[in-house]
Every structure is written in structure tokens, then in C-alpha cells.
Design a protein around this motif. Sequence first.
Motif, PDB file in Angstrom:
ATOM      1  N   LEU A 171     -13.422  -2.971  -4.912  1.00 15.56           N
ATOM      2  CA  LEU A 171     -13.626  -2.327  -3.608  1.00 15.56           C
ATOM      3  C   LEU A 171     -12.896  -3.108  -2.515  1.00 15.56           C
ATOM      4  CD1 LEU A 171     -17.380  -1.418  -4.061  1.00 15.56           C
ATOM      5  CD2 LEU A 171     -15.444   0.152  -4.074  1.00 15.56           C
ATOM      6  N   ALA A 172     -12.612  -4.395  -2.802  1.00 14.07           N
ATOM      7  CA  ALA A 172     -11.880  -5.220  -1.836  1.00 14.07           C
ATOM      8  C   ALA A 172     -10.377  -5.189  -2.096  1.00 14.07           C
ATOM      9  CB  ALA A 172     -12.370  -6.663  -1.888  1.00 14.07           C
ATOM     10  N   HIS A 173      -9.913  -4.307  -2.978  1.00 18.46           N
ATOM     11  CA  HIS A 173      -8.484  -4.212  -3.308  1.00 18.46           C
ATOM     12  C   HIS A 173      -7.651  -4.054  -2.030  1.00 18.46           C
ATOM     13  CE1 HIS A 173      -4.974  -3.387  -5.660  1.00 18.46           C
ATOM     14  NE2 HIS A 173      -4.891  -2.121  -5.318  1.00 18.46           N
ATOM     15  N   HIS A 174      -6.594  -4.842  -1.907  1.00 18.44           N
ATOM     16  CA  HIS A 174      -5.718  -4.866  -0.726  1.00 18.44           C
ATOM     17  C   HIS A 174      -6.454  -5.283   0.543  1.00 18.44           C
ATOM     18  CE1 HIS A 174      -2.186  -3.597  -2.685  1.00 18.44           C
ATOM     19  NE2 HIS A 174      -2.563  -2.370  -2.936  1.00 18.44           N
ATOM     20  N   GLY A 175      -7.636  -5.873   0.381  1.00 19.49           N
ATOM     21  CA  GLY A 175      -8.385  -6.321   1.551  1.00 19.49           C
ATOM     22  C   GLY A 175      -8.995  -7.682   1.274  1.00 19.49           C
TER      23      GLY A 175
ATOM     24  N   GLN B 266       7.872 -10.444   4.731  1.00 19.87           N
ATOM     25  CA  GLN B 266       7.545 -10.561   3.311  1.00 19.87           C
ATOM     26  C   GLN B 266       7.827  -9.256   2.573  1.00 19.87           C
ATOM     27  OE1 GLN B 266       3.496 -12.363   2.896  1.00 19.87           O
ATOM     28  NE2 GLN B 266       3.794 -12.855   5.044  1.00 19.87           N
ATOM     29  N   THR B 267       7.358  -8.146   3.131  1.00 15.43           N
ATOM     30  CA  THR B 267       7.568  -6.857   2.468  1.00 15.43           C
ATOM     31  C   THR B 267       9.052  -6.606   2.267  1.00 15.43           C
ATOM     32  OG1 THR B 267       5.724  -6.159   3.843  1.00 15.43           O
ATOM     33  CG2 THR B 267       6.767  -4.464   2.531  1.00 15.43           C
TER      34      THR B 267
ATOM     35  N   PRO C 117       8.608  -3.950  -5.424  1.00 11.19           N
ATOM     36  CA  PRO C 117       7.920  -3.189  -4.383  1.00 11.19           C
ATOM     37  C   PRO C 117       6.393  -3.321  -4.446  1.00 11.19           C
ATOM     38  CG  PRO C 117       8.791  -1.738  -6.082  1.00 11.19           C
ATOM     39  CD  PRO C 117       9.288  -3.105  -6.401  1.00 11.19           C
ATOM     40  N   ASN C 118       5.872  -3.788  -5.595  1.00 11.65           N
ATOM     41  CA  ASN C 118       4.417  -3.913  -5.701  1.00 11.65           C
ATOM     42  C   ASN C 118       3.885  -5.174  -5.046  1.00 11.65           C
ATOM     43  OD1 ASN C 118       3.827  -1.552  -7.038  1.00 11.65           O
ATOM     44  ND2 ASN C 118       4.425  -2.430  -9.009  1.00 11.65           N
ATOM     45  N   VAL C 119       4.782  -6.099  -4.744  1.00 16.31           N
ATOM     46  CA  VAL C 119       4.355  -7.350  -4.112  1.00 16.31           C
ATOM     47  C   VAL C 119       4.573  -7.205  -2.612  1.00 16.31           C
ATOM     48  CG1 VAL C 119       4.708  -9.837  -4.051  1.00 16.31           C
ATOM     49  CG2 VAL C 119       5.089  -8.572  -6.172  1.00 16.31           C
ATOM     50  N   THR C 120       3.531  -7.469  -1.819  1.00  9.94           N
ATOM     51  CA  THR C 120       3.711  -7.339  -0.372  1.00  9.94           C
ATOM     52  C   THR C 120       3.377  -8.629   0.356  1.00  9.94           C
ATOM     53  OG1 THR C 120       1.496  -6.423  -0.283  1.00  9.94           O
ATOM     54  CG2 THR C 120       3.313  -4.844  -0.223  1.00  9.94           C
ATOM     55  N   THR C 121       2.745  -9.586  -0.308  1.00 11.25           N
ATOM     56  CA  THR C 121       2.410 -10.837   0.372  1.00 11.25           C
ATOM     57  C   THR C 121       2.907 -12.026  -0.442  1.00 11.25           C
ATOM     58  OG1 THR C 121       0.296 -10.939  -0.772  1.00 11.25           O
ATOM     59  CG2 THR C 121       0.292  -9.925   1.404  1.00 11.25           C
ATOM     60  N   ASN C 122       3.102 -13.145   0.255  1.00  7.56           N
ATOM     61  CA  ASN C 122       3.518 -14.363  -0.446  1.00  7.56           C
ATOM     62  C   ASN C 122       2.487 -14.772  -1.479  1.00  7.56           C
ATOM     63  OD1 ASN C 122       5.883 -14.606   0.990  1.00  7.56           O
ATOM     64  ND2 ASN C 122       4.906 -15.771   2.634  1.00  7.56           N
TER      65      ASN C 122
END
Length: 512
Positions: A292-296, A420-421, A430-435
Motif C-alpha cells: 500500500l506504500a508502493h511509490h510512497g 534522476q528521472t 524507465p522503471n527506476v526513478t530515484t537514486n
Amino acid sequence: MVTRVATVAFEGIEARSVDVQVQVTSGNVNFILVGLPDKAVAESRERVRAALIASGLALPAKRITVNLAPADLPKEGSHYDLPIALGVMAAIGAIPPDALAGYAVLGELALDGSLTAVAGVLPAAIAAYARGQGLICPAACGPEAAWAAADIDILAPRSLIQLANHFKGTQVLARPQPSVARQAGPLPDLGDIRGQESAKRVLEIAAAGGHNLLMNGPPGAGKSMLASRLPSILPPLSPRELLEVSMVHSVAGHLAEGALTDRRPFRAPHHSASMAALVGGGLQAKPGEVSLAHHGVLFLDELPEFQAQALDALRQPMETGDVLISRANHRAVYPARFQLVAAMNPCRCGKATEPGYACRRQPNERCMAQYQTRISGPMLDRIDIVIDVPAVTAADLLLPAAGEGSAEVAARVAVARQAQTARFEALNLPNVTTNAACPAPVLDQIARPDGAGLNLLRDAAEAMRLTARGYHRVLKVARTLADLDGEAKVGRIHLAEALSYRSRIDQVAQAA
Ligand SMILES: Nc1ncnc2c1ncn2[C@@H]1O[C@H](COP(=O)(O)OP(=O)(O)O)[C@@H](O)[C@H]1O
Ligand SMILES: [Mg+2]
């Protein structure tokens, strides 16, 4: 003759095709449901019978057999009511036999024939669209289904009668529009926090690179207050992230009125949470807090108070970004790429670091060490940044409000995230958006320090006995620091700061 209606069964956030087959034959008057239904599906017979009667359709005095195929896929949940009812209606000629062709159907029936919202409409709609089908779902879920694609065909009736009228052509249903959740007021603002400049800086770094963060400090220092300000400086979800996050929340049944939000999830489970609640599972292999915390953000306040077993279960998803839940008859993969933010007191009494405080039970060091052993070394190794949050002084509290609030910090975070993106897109990731989520092999390319930095890193890695994971995490934080500075190259100054956030981990680990 057999009538067929397409519907879905969920495995994680995947919607698998299920065929509802209805046959009405002469023979003993009966209503039989086969095809590995669970309790909620088996009860569907009674709801379908009542809803059909309420809609003015009596069941024929015949033998009705409903088969959910494939029979070896477990069927769970109440969303089979509507496909079963429509299959029966088509079989007895209450709706045209070809009306349901080209639609996947899901929805729960109330006894009066109205439709009740169900979980999982968004992944069902996306899967239906991919197969070239439209979707029939309850009116309350229509806005959610409309997110799947701009041109997906959706029928979202309030009741069975409304749908039957639509097929007859006497009452045409309008296509629902995708809706965005109304925000319940502004988020708590960083400007409310007096003093604590270094803690605020660290919060900004963690937000910019998606780094895991542990705050250590006496009670009342403002750790919970700081963590609750993190959402206000995080960038909104990108459209793709928004769909991914919403799929998980949809399967969990958490999307109120089918509306989606681009706010990053912030989940703060209580420390009494069980392992199943944290990583997912239970009877229906539902997503847990990590998903539920995915991408958060997953915020674990009072970290040492969590069950050791539950904490250790977080280690694998923290590494891989997803979680596989296996049950006797179930296997589900949920995404779980979250940023861990944790807070803890230095010891059980909470005051070990206060000058002049002496623990009554044992020396302060022992009291601290005992408390910190509750967090395992491998868990600490996965945390990028550990900071001490000292108690706030009266002088700090008397200061005028800080000039800088969340908006200014969020702007800097957004710039660093864009860098970063763009970088990971250029590297074809493209699936990686953060260091923080950067795979280790790529780090050499993007975070190679200059000469002075390399020397420092070599010495520090030896002196601090960094693990390979620790080494990579230092590089990731250093990369984020360079991004916040707008620098293309990671310099010595960035490495030095990154190493300083790592050194506290050694102290905590040694105590442990
Ligand atoms: N730096 C600060 N500036 C303003 N108020 C603060 C600050 N630190 C703590 N407080 C006040 O103290 C209360 C307790 O803080 P909290 O974050 O719950 O502490 P902790 O989680 O560290 O025990 C907060 O609700 C807030 O009212
Ligand atoms: Mg607290």
C-alpha cells in the motif's frame, strides 16, 4: 445451451480471465455453483436469487448449473454476483443473448437488485481493455474503470433493472468519467517546525533521492512531527506511478468512490501490526502495508517496538521492490517499492542521551544497547541515512516561524527528482526513478566520484568496515546530494556528507 459471461479472478494485481458458464436444463429444481468458489462466492447464489426476484424475474423452475472456469483457479470475493446473474438472465431470455459479448463483468448484488462496489475494478478494466473487451461494473466503480483507457467501453449501472433497460434500449447509460479524489485539506507543513535545521535538511535529502531514513532522538524531539511533513515535500505521482499505486489500492478495496489521487501514499502502521498486515497475506493474500506504500512512504514510528519477525520480513521487499506471498492455494506478487522512514527513542526510558540523566536500572550505555538490539543488523544495513534528532530547546521554540515552508523545499526536491528521472531514462531504465532504487551495477556509471572523493571513500570504507550494500548506499546518497546541488559529478564534499549519515549506523549496529 450454455451461456457464457467473461469475468476475472485476481492473483495479486493481475486479473486472470474467468468464464462464467450458465446452463438451464430440465431436471430437479436446483441452483448449483461449481468451480472452486470460496465462501463469499458460494453465498452469491442467495444474493443472485433475491436480486433477480426483486428485479421482477423469478428463477425458472428448472435446474440451473453455474460453472466458473478454469476450475483449478481459486475464486474469491463477491464480484461474481453480477456475471452469474447476467448469465442466468441471458439464459432465460431476460436480456438479448449477444448483449454481453465483448464485455468483462464484475459487481456485487444487494438483495434489492442494486449493485454494490467491489475491489479490483481498475486492474480488471486494464486487463479487459488489453483483451479488447469493455467492462460492466457497479456505478460506484465507474470512475475508477474509466482510468484504464480513454476509449474503453464501460457500462456502470446502479441496478440490474437499469442494465436490462440499457440493453433493451429504453434507458441509455452514460459513460462514466475518470475522477480525481478531492484532497482533505492541505498537508502539514515543514514551516511549523522550529529549529531542527539539520533534521529538516536530511528530510529534504531523503525525499529527493527516495532514501530510507532512521531518526533517533528523545521523546518529544519532533520525530513523528518531522516524518508527517514528508508527504508535503514529495513530488506528485507520475501518471504511470499513479496507475500502479491505484491498482494495489483497488485490489485492497481502498479506493473511495473510485477516485484516484496523485498524492504519494504515506502509510503509518502501528507497532502492534502483524507480519501479515505489514507484508501482506492472510486468508485472501491481500496486499500489506509495504504494497500500500508502493511509490510512497512507509513510516514505522517507535521502530524497536515492532515485532522482530515482522521487521525482518521487510528486508526482502526493501531489496527487490516487490513481495511474493505464497499460501496453500494462492500465490500473489505485489509491488512494494517503498521508502522506509523510521523513528526511535535512544533507549527504553528515552532519555539516555540527555546530559545528566542516569538510568535507574543500569548504566545508560547498557540501557541504550539493550533497546537497540531489537533492530537487526541486516535491517540497519538497508537504511541509507541515520540521524540524531536532539530535543528542541526552549530558545528554538521561541524563534519566529521559519521563513521556508514545504513549498520551497518541495521545489528543490522536484528539480533533483527530474534530474534522476531524466538520467535513468537516458540509461534505458524507465522503471527506476530515484537514486535509492538504482541498481548497483549502474552506480559506477552515474555516481563515480572524482579523485579526491575516491580516496576519501577508500579510507572511509575501510575504517567504517562498510558492507558492499553500505558502500552502494553511500554512493546513492552522495549522488542525491550532488543532484540537490545541481552537480553532474559526485564530489568529495557529497561523499563526506553521505558518509556522515552512514557513520551513525555503525554506532547503532555496534551497540546491537
Ligand atoms: N521543533 C519543533 N517545533 C515545534 N513544535 C515541536 C517541535 N518538536 C516538537 N514539537 C511539539 O512537540 C510535540 C511532540 O512531537 P513528536 O513529533 O510527537 O515527538 P517525538 O515523535 O519525537 O516523540 C509535537 O506535536 C509538537 O507540538
Ligand atoms: Mg513520536
